[in-house]
Design an enzyme around this catalytic site. Sequence first.
Site, mmCIF file in Angstrom:
data_model
loop_
_atom_site.group_PDB
_atom_site.id
_atom_site.type_symbol
_atom_site.label_atom_id
_atom_site.label_comp_id
_atom_site.label_asym_id
_atom_site.label_seq_id
_atom_site.Cartn_x
_atom_site.Cartn_y
_atom_site.Cartn_z
ATOM 1 N N SER A 142 0.836 -1.210 0.000
ATOM 2 C CA SER A 142 0.000 0.000 0.000
ATOM 3 C C SER A 142 0.861 1.246 0.000
ATOM 4 C CB SER A 142 -0.899 0.006 1.245
ATOM 5 O OG SER A 142 -1.613 1.227 1.345
ATOM 6 N N TYR A 155 -1.649 -0.510 10.451
ATOM 7 C CA TYR A 155 -1.909 -0.925 9.070
ATOM 8 C C TYR A 155 -0.666 -0.731 8.203
ATOM 9 C CZ TYR A 155 -3.739 -0.870 4.324
ATOM 10 O OH TYR A 155 -3.932 -1.111 2.992
#
Length: 245
Positions: A142, A155
Amino acid sequence: MLGIEGKAVVITGASSGIGEATALLLAERGAKVVLGARRTERLEALAARIEKAGGEAAWARTDVKRREDMSGLVKLACDRYGKIDVLVSNAGIGLISPLDDLRVEDWEEMIDVNLKGVLYGIAAALPVFREQGYGHFVNTVSTAGLRIVPLQSVYAGTKNAVRTISEGLRQEAGDSLRVTVVSPGFVHTDFAESMPIPEVKAQTLDKMDKIAIAPDAVARAIAFAIEQPDGVDVGDIVVRPTAQD
């Protein structure tokens, strides 16, 4: 081997979003896709859609938090197609929140899915790749790991852990295995649906509506990495909206 046609590709998180788009694109280009996710009705429908269009697909309910599920998915590919050319570890979850909220169970869930799920995939596929003498890991990370912002510490940490492991794997892989990490930015998926804080979820959905790109943009990047000839390893791809910070 040049191109995508005839390759057996295992995809986790295949029931929606980037995983679904990748399965459709690769199958259209002649890959034999093996689909893993928890939502069996969506997997069955996706496989039927691929087969109706003339492609080949197999599927199995797969929870990447369970090592035996990942082993079973890789075994399905080998049993059905006699090999596995590519493992796309795409399953992920983003339960973002302030660290002060102490949502420890959410932290653990992200570690289990985003990090351990990838490791279980490596554990399942690496011995097969070694025996075959070829193979390709594609790990979805990501842009959250490239630009650290509040609420996304854990995350982003899981995604950057996968980035680090992928680089180590690449260095250990030798000249017969390939390793690619793909870092999507804002993509139109159901990613925000699991976010635990309503305000954060609403803000994310609003931004997604304004700037997000379609999942098939990421699918095309994954296909680009896969279709390269032997000896060409595309290590790192970032795919994000032009409007993203």
